[in-house]
Design a protein around this motif. Sequence first.
Motif, short mmCIF file in Angstrom:
data_model
loop_
_atom_site.label_atom_id
_atom_site.label_comp_id
_atom_site.label_asym_id
_atom_site.label_seq_id
_atom_site.Cartn_x
_atom_site.Cartn_y
_atom_site.Cartn_z
N LYS A 93 0.81 -1.14 0.15
CA LYS A 93 -0.14 -0.02 -0.01
C LYS A 93 0.88 1.14 -0.02
O LYS A 93 0.68 2.12 -0.73
CB LYS A 93 -0.94 -0.07 1.11
CG LYS A 93 -1.91 1.13 1.29
CD LYS A 93 -2.87 1.22 2.52
CE LYS A 93 -3.70 2.38 2.61
NZ LYS A 93 -4.57 2.29 3.64
N LYS A 128 2.30 1.87 -3.48
CA LYS A 128 1.45 2.16 -4.30
C LYS A 128 0.92 3.66 -4.20
O LYS A 128 1.02 4.62 -5.12
CB LYS A 128 0.00 1.56 -4.17
CG LYS A 128 -1.13 1.91 -5.07
CD LYS A 128 -2.37 0.98 -4.76
CE LYS A 128 -3.60 1.15 -5.74
NZ LYS A 128 -3.88 2.65 -5.32
N GLU A 148 1.67 6.60 -6.88
CA GLU A 148 0.60 7.44 -7.69
C GLU A 148 0.73 8.94 -7.36
O GLU A 148 0.81 9.53 -8.12
CB GLU A 148 -0.68 7.04 -7.03
CG GLU A 148 -1.13 5.75 -7.26
CD GLU A 148 -2.27 5.13 -6.90
OE1 GLU A 148 -2.79 5.94 -5.69
OE2 GLU A 148 -3.33 4.35 -7.32
N VAL A 178 1.39 -7.77 -8.50
CA VAL A 178 0.17 -7.04 -8.58
C VAL A 178 -1.20 -8.20 -8.67
O VAL A 178 -2.17 -7.90 -7.99
CB VAL A 178 0.11 -6.16 -9.81
CG1 VAL A 178 -1.20 -5.57 -9.99
CG2 VAL A 178 1.08 -5.00 -9.61
N ILE A 193 1.50 -1.99 -6.01
CA ILE A 193 1.54 -1.25 -7.38
C ILE A 193 1.01 -1.59 -8.61
O ILE A 193 0.95 -2.65 -8.97
CB ILE A 193 3.19 -1.38 -7.39
CG1 ILE A 193 3.91 -0.71 -6.41
CG2 ILE A 193 3.67 -0.27 -8.85
CD1 ILE A 193 5.38 -1.00 -6.25
N LYS A 194 0.49 -0.70 -9.20
CA LYS A 194 0.17 -0.89 -10.55
C LYS A 194 1.23 -0.72 -11.61
O LYS A 194 1.78 0.56 -11.62
CB LYS A 194 -1.10 0.08 -10.99
CG LYS A 194 -2.26 -0.31 -9.88
CD LYS A 194 -2.99 -1.48 -10.31
CE LYS A 194 -4.23 -1.86 -9.48
NZ LYS A 194 -4.69 -3.00 -9.66
#
Length: 236
Positions: free
Chosen positions: A46, A49, A53, A221, A232-233
């Motif tokens: 998290k 991520k 972002e 992912v 993470i995308k």
Amino acid sequence: QEKLLTAIDMSLEKALAGIDSEPNKVIYGLQESWVDGSAISKKYAKILKQITEKFEFNPMGFVVTTEAIVQLLKLKEGTPPTAILIRVSESEVQISLINLGKVIENQIVSRSEDIDADLEEGLARSQTQEKYPSRMLLLNGSFDLDALKQDILSYNWLEKLPFLHFPKVEVLDPQITIHAVAIAGGAEAAKALGFKITEEEEEEEKIPQDIESSEQVEESVTKGEKDNKPIIKQEK
């Protein structure tokens, strides 16, 4: 997390000063506690991520920093190192036992006012060592370690723990982690960007076995999404 984001923001501001085109691709250098096998630990997914972002990063992969440092030392010294790598922070001491270029054990001890007692506690926990390497490598990227080095050198290690010889203590360059991650991830990043790597360059920039590519990040992912965990995308 807010302190981490602020620190990253300040670091980027300094690193990118004078650069016209800001890069957005990133290779994360992570400590062992942030990684679970070949995937990013769910506990820290998290946070990564959020970093990705907030700063609009395009993650290409990650590398475990201790392994990267060991590979860089091997590259510089021409032989696989055998040593005790000691990372010192304000709150903890991380002790990594390295034998012939392999990290065989990690211990984390809460930091006290007595660095020698902290190291003795961490080393005494080892379940793998009969004799300890007679070389200690001190690492921290934010404060001077010379005073701690003198404290360690004044401690009677031969009476406390099974060392064959009194350990030699070295303070590593504060920038070594950045250099190690850059070298470990450099060839992988170049390949991802479409550059051709010659055999000679591959030998000079040999990637540690634990480097995780963008495909492996994406696998993390997928696993995270199945468990309904944010992670993470990876952009395609």
